[in-house]
Design a protein around this motif. Structure first.
Motif, PDB file in Angstrom:
ATOM      1  N   MET A  34       5.629  74.901  19.542  1.00  0.00           N
ATOM      2  CA  MET A  34       4.341  74.816  20.225  1.00  0.00           C
ATOM      3  C   MET A  34       4.539  74.979  21.725  1.00  0.00           C
ATOM      4  SD  MET A  34       1.703  73.894  18.255  1.00  0.00           S
ATOM      5  CE  MET A  34       1.427  73.232  16.643  1.00  0.00           C
ATOM      6  N   SER A  35       3.527  75.461  22.388  1.00  0.00           N
ATOM      7  CA  SER A  35       3.467  75.471  23.838  1.00  0.00           C
ATOM      8  C   SER A  35       2.473  74.388  24.233  1.00  0.00           C
ATOM      9  CB  SER A  35       2.994  76.837  24.332  1.00  0.00           C
ATOM     10  OG  SER A  35       2.826  76.803  25.727  1.00  0.00           O
ATOM     11  N   CYS A  36       2.930  73.388  24.986  1.00  0.00           N
ATOM     12  CA  CYS A  36       2.064  72.260  25.351  1.00  0.00           C
ATOM     13  C   CYS A  36       1.855  72.214  26.859  1.00  0.00           C
ATOM     14  CB  CYS A  36       2.678  70.950  24.892  1.00  0.00           C
ATOM     15  SG  CYS A  36       2.886  70.805  23.107  1.00  0.00           S
ATOM     16  N   THR A  37       0.606  71.964  27.257  1.00  0.00           N
ATOM     17  CA  THR A  37       0.233  71.826  28.655  1.00  0.00           C
ATOM     18  C   THR A  37      -0.485  70.492  28.814  1.00  0.00           C
ATOM     19  OG1 THR A  37      -0.083  74.202  28.800  1.00  0.00           O
ATOM     20  CG2 THR A  37      -1.043  72.879  30.550  1.00  0.00           C
ATOM     21  N   VAL A  38      -0.092  69.742  29.824  1.00  0.00           N
ATOM     22  CA  VAL A  38      -0.662  68.413  30.038  1.00  0.00           C
ATOM     23  C   VAL A  38      -1.554  68.422  31.270  1.00  0.00           C
ATOM     24  CG1 VAL A  38      -0.135  65.996  30.523  1.00  0.00           C
ATOM     25  CG2 VAL A  38       1.351  67.314  29.006  1.00  0.00           C
ATOM     26  N   ASP A  42      -7.785  60.378  35.689  1.00  0.00           N
ATOM     27  CA  ASP A  42      -7.791  58.965  36.076  1.00  0.00           C
ATOM     28  C   ASP A  42      -7.944  58.042  34.879  1.00  0.00           C
ATOM     29  OD1 ASP A  42      -7.504  59.592  38.768  1.00  0.00           O
ATOM     30  OD2 ASP A  42      -9.672  59.645  39.107  1.00  0.00           O
ATOM     31  N   PHE A  43      -8.735  58.470  33.885  1.00  0.00           N
ATOM     32  CA  PHE A  43      -9.033  57.595  32.753  1.00  0.00           C
ATOM     33  C   PHE A  43      -8.539  58.128  31.422  1.00  0.00           C
ATOM     34  CE2 PHE A  43     -12.294  56.975  36.005  1.00  0.00           C
ATOM     35  CZ  PHE A  43     -12.052  55.643  36.316  1.00  0.00           C
ATOM     36  N   SER A  44      -8.182  59.400  31.370  1.00  0.00           N
ATOM     37  CA  SER A  44      -7.623  59.988  30.159  1.00  0.00           C
ATOM     38  C   SER A  44      -6.871  61.261  30.527  1.00  0.00           C
ATOM     39  CB  SER A  44      -8.714  60.296  29.132  1.00  0.00           C
ATOM     40  OG  SER A  44      -9.561  61.321  29.586  1.00  0.00           O
ATOM     41  N   ASP A  45      -6.002  61.683  29.631  1.00  0.00           N
ATOM     42  CA  ASP A  45      -5.238  62.914  29.798  1.00  0.00           C
ATOM     43  C   ASP A  45      -5.532  63.821  28.612  1.00  0.00           C
ATOM     44  OD1 ASP A  45      -4.102  61.599  31.936  1.00  0.00           O
ATOM     45  OD2 ASP A  45      -2.211  61.189  30.904  1.00  0.00           O
ATOM     46  N   THR A  46      -5.243  65.089  28.770  1.00  0.00           N
ATOM     47  CA  THR A  46      -5.414  66.044  27.681  1.00  0.00           C
ATOM     48  C   THR A  46      -4.137  66.861  27.530  1.00  0.00           C
ATOM     49  OG1 THR A  46      -7.774  66.225  28.136  1.00  0.00           O
ATOM     50  CG2 THR A  46      -6.793  67.956  26.800  1.00  0.00           C
ATOM     51  N   VAL A  47      -3.635  66.894  26.309  1.00  0.00           N
ATOM     52  CA  VAL A  47      -2.500  67.750  25.983  1.00  0.00           C
ATOM     53  C   VAL A  47      -3.069  68.916  25.183  1.00  0.00           C
ATOM     54  CG1 VAL A  47      -0.289  67.942  24.782  1.00  0.00           C
ATOM     55  CG2 VAL A  47      -0.941  65.758  25.851  1.00  0.00           C
ATOM     56  N   GLU A  48      -2.947  70.111  25.722  1.00  0.00           N
ATOM     57  CA  GLU A  48      -3.375  71.308  24.998  1.00  0.00           C
ATOM     58  C   GLU A  48      -2.135  71.912  24.358  1.00  0.00           C
ATOM     59  OE1 GLU A  48      -5.519  73.934  27.555  1.00  0.00           O
ATOM     60  OE2 GLU A  48      -7.023  72.422  28.038  1.00  0.00           O
ATOM     61  N   VAL A  54      -2.332  78.277  15.436  1.00  0.00           N
ATOM     62  CA  VAL A  54      -2.687  76.870  15.656  1.00  0.00           C
ATOM     63  C   VAL A  54      -2.988  76.653  17.133  1.00  0.00           C
ATOM     64  CG1 VAL A  54      -1.880  74.482  15.542  1.00  0.00           C
ATOM     65  CG2 VAL A  54      -1.151  76.102  13.805  1.00  0.00           C
ATOM     66  N   SER A  55      -4.069  75.937  17.408  1.00  0.00           N
ATOM     67  CA  SER A  55      -4.336  75.508  18.777  1.00  0.00           C
ATOM     68  C   SER A  55      -5.184  74.251  18.719  1.00  0.00           C
ATOM     69  CB  SER A  55      -5.062  76.595  19.571  1.00  0.00           C
ATOM     70  OG  SER A  55      -6.334  76.829  19.027  1.00  0.00           O
ATOM     71  N   GLY A  56      -5.071  73.435  19.751  1.00  0.00           N
ATOM     72  CA  GLY A  56      -5.857  72.215  19.758  1.00  0.00           C
ATOM     73  C   GLY A  56      -5.620  71.401  21.002  1.00  0.00           C
ATOM     74  N   THR A  57      -6.208  70.208  20.983  1.00  0.00           N
ATOM     75  CA  THR A  57      -6.064  69.279  22.090  1.00  0.00           C
ATOM     76  C   THR A  57      -5.813  67.874  21.563  1.00  0.00           C
ATOM     77  OG1 THR A  57      -8.452  68.863  22.173  1.00  0.00           O
ATOM     78  CG2 THR A  57      -7.595  70.574  23.632  1.00  0.00           C
ATOM     79  N   LEU A  58      -5.082  67.126  22.342  1.00  0.00           N
ATOM     80  CA  LEU A  58      -4.879  65.708  22.097  1.00  0.00           C
ATOM     81  C   LEU A  58      -5.384  64.983  23.328  1.00  0.00           C
ATOM     82  CD1 LEU A  58      -3.663  63.264  20.574  1.00  0.00           C
ATOM     83  CD2 LEU A  58      -1.512  63.751  21.783  1.00  0.00           C
ATOM     84  N   VAL A  59      -6.439  64.200  23.164  1.00  0.00           N
ATOM     85  CA  VAL A  59      -6.963  63.393  24.264  1.00  0.00           C
ATOM     86  C   VAL A  59      -6.253  62.043  24.206  1.00  0.00           C
ATOM     87  CG1 VAL A  59      -8.995  62.244  25.231  1.00  0.00           C
ATOM     88  CG2 VAL A  59      -9.188  64.549  24.265  1.00  0.00           C
ATOM     89  N   VAL A  60      -5.715  61.635  25.346  1.00  0.00           N
ATOM     90  CA  VAL A  60      -4.961  60.393  25.458  1.00  0.00           C
ATOM     91  C   VAL A  60      -5.746  59.457  26.365  1.00  0.00           C
ATOM     92  CG1 VAL A  60      -2.763  59.386  26.163  1.00  0.00           C
ATOM     93  CG2 VAL A  60      -2.839  61.737  25.280  1.00  0.00           C
TER      94      VAL A  60
END
Length: 68
Positions: A34-38, A42-48, A54-60
């Protein structure tokens, strides 16, 4: 392609959730090519993440992870 949405509550706080998410992103890059970009916020992060097919996001956030 089907959509997948997973929401998981936690009580790790944002700093510890970031550590978990960064570890996951590193493993996804290594194990699944996978290629991941972070993007940090301030209140959450997103990992694409992406690779062929396959593609998606992880909200942290401080109290949950949300995978789409």
């Amino acid at each position: 392609m089907p959509d997948l949405k997973i929401h998981r509550a936690h009580n790790l706080g944002l700093a510890r959730a970031r550590e978990v998410a960064w570890k996951w992103a590193q493993e996804a890059e290594r194990k699944f090519d996978m290629s991941c970009t972070v993007g940090e916020g301030d209140f959450s992060d997103t990992v694409e993440f992406t690779r062929t097919g396959v593609s998606g996001t992880l909200v942290v956030a401080a109290d949950h992870f949300e995978l789409k």
